[in-house]
Design an enzyme around this catalytic site. Structure first.
Site, PDB file in Angstrom:
ATOM      1  CE1 TYR A  32      -3.410  -1.910   5.503  1.00  0.00           C
ATOM      2  CE2 TYR A  32      -3.116   0.372   4.841  1.00  0.00           C
ATOM      3  CZ  TYR A  32      -3.364  -0.948   4.518  1.00  0.00           C
ATOM      4  OH  TYR A  32      -3.561  -1.313   3.210  1.00  0.00           O
ATOM      5  CB  SER A  87      -0.886   0.000   1.255  1.00  0.00           C
ATOM      6  OG  SER A  87      -1.515   1.247   1.443  1.00  0.00           O
TER       7      SER A  87
END
Length: 253
Positions: A161, A148
């Site tokens: 995250y 990501s």
């Protein structure tokens, strides 16, 4: 792009979103594809579409956070389809929100899926990928990790995250150095805002923040990232795409 006839790919998190789109695009290019995820009914639907288009699909119901199931998914792929040329570690979860007062069970889930699941699958797959690179007509094999933009840019409200995705990046580069002389290419794909189920798993108050942040951004589609993966694995043997960051045009950070 080159064809992938005669190759075998395993895609985790293949029941929806990027994994689903990637499996379909790999199959359309000629790869036999093993589909791994927890939702067998969704996998059956994806496999049916691939087969109806003339492709080969193997459904593997598996939770990659369980090491035995991750290993079994790899071994089942090789046993049924004969080899393993490509692993796409796509299974992941994004549970955002402040660190202060966070429900730490969300952290546990992200670490298990985003890191441990990827590690377990990679560990099980690498010997088969090395073998495929040495005895296949392409002379190369691919391990693609879906990360990501959060693996590059820390942001308030994304701390854990971020930590998992930075970890994916570090692991990918270290493994790349270890296996590159064996012609196993390790690649990292870092999508920005993408229209998948991923964001929908967040708590309502977090969803409001996400929606507000991206309200003026036209998101990427799962097919855009699948196309990126396909580009990576169809490069000639001498070319390795180590890292690709893909953002929507309107996404600033």
């Amino acid at each position: 792009m080159k064809r992938l006839d005669g190759t075998v790919a395993l895609v985790t998190g293949a029941s929806s979103g990027i994994g689903e789109a990637t499996a379909e695009q790999l199959a359309a290019r000629g790869a036999a594809v093993a589909l791994a995820a927890r939702r067998a009914d969704r996998l059956d639907a994806v496999a049916a579409r691939i087969r109806s288009a003339g492709g080969t699909a193997l459904v593997i119901e598996a939770d990659v956070t369980d090491q035995a199931q991750a290993v079994s998914a790899v071994e089942h792929t090789v046993a049924e389809l004969g080899r393993l040329d490509t692993l796409v570690n796509n299974a992941g979860v994004m549970l955002l929100g402040p660190v202060v007062g966070a429900p730490t069970e969300e952290w546990d889930r992200m670490v298990r899926v985003n890191l441990l699941g990827l590690l377990y699958c990679s560990h099980a797959a690498v010997p088969h990928l090395i073998r495929a690179a040495s005895d296949g007509s392409r002379g190369v094999a691919d391990l693609v990790n879906i990360s990501s933009v959060a693996g590059r840019v820390p942001r308030s409200g994304s701390g854990v995250y971020n930590a998992t995705k930075f970890g994916v990046g570090a692991f990918s580069e270290s493994l790349r150095q270890e296996v590159t002389q064996k012609h196993v290419r390790v690649s990292l794909v870092e999508p920005g805002a993408t229209d998948t189920e991923l964001r929908g798993h967040n708590r309502p108050e977090v969803m409001e923040t996400i929606m507000a942040r991206f309200k003026d951004v036209e998101p990427l589609q799962a097919e855009d990232i699948a196309d990126t993966v396909l580009y990576i694995v169809t490069r000639p043997r001498h070319m390795s795409v180590n890292e690709l960051l893909v953002r929507p045009t309107e996404q600033a950070g």
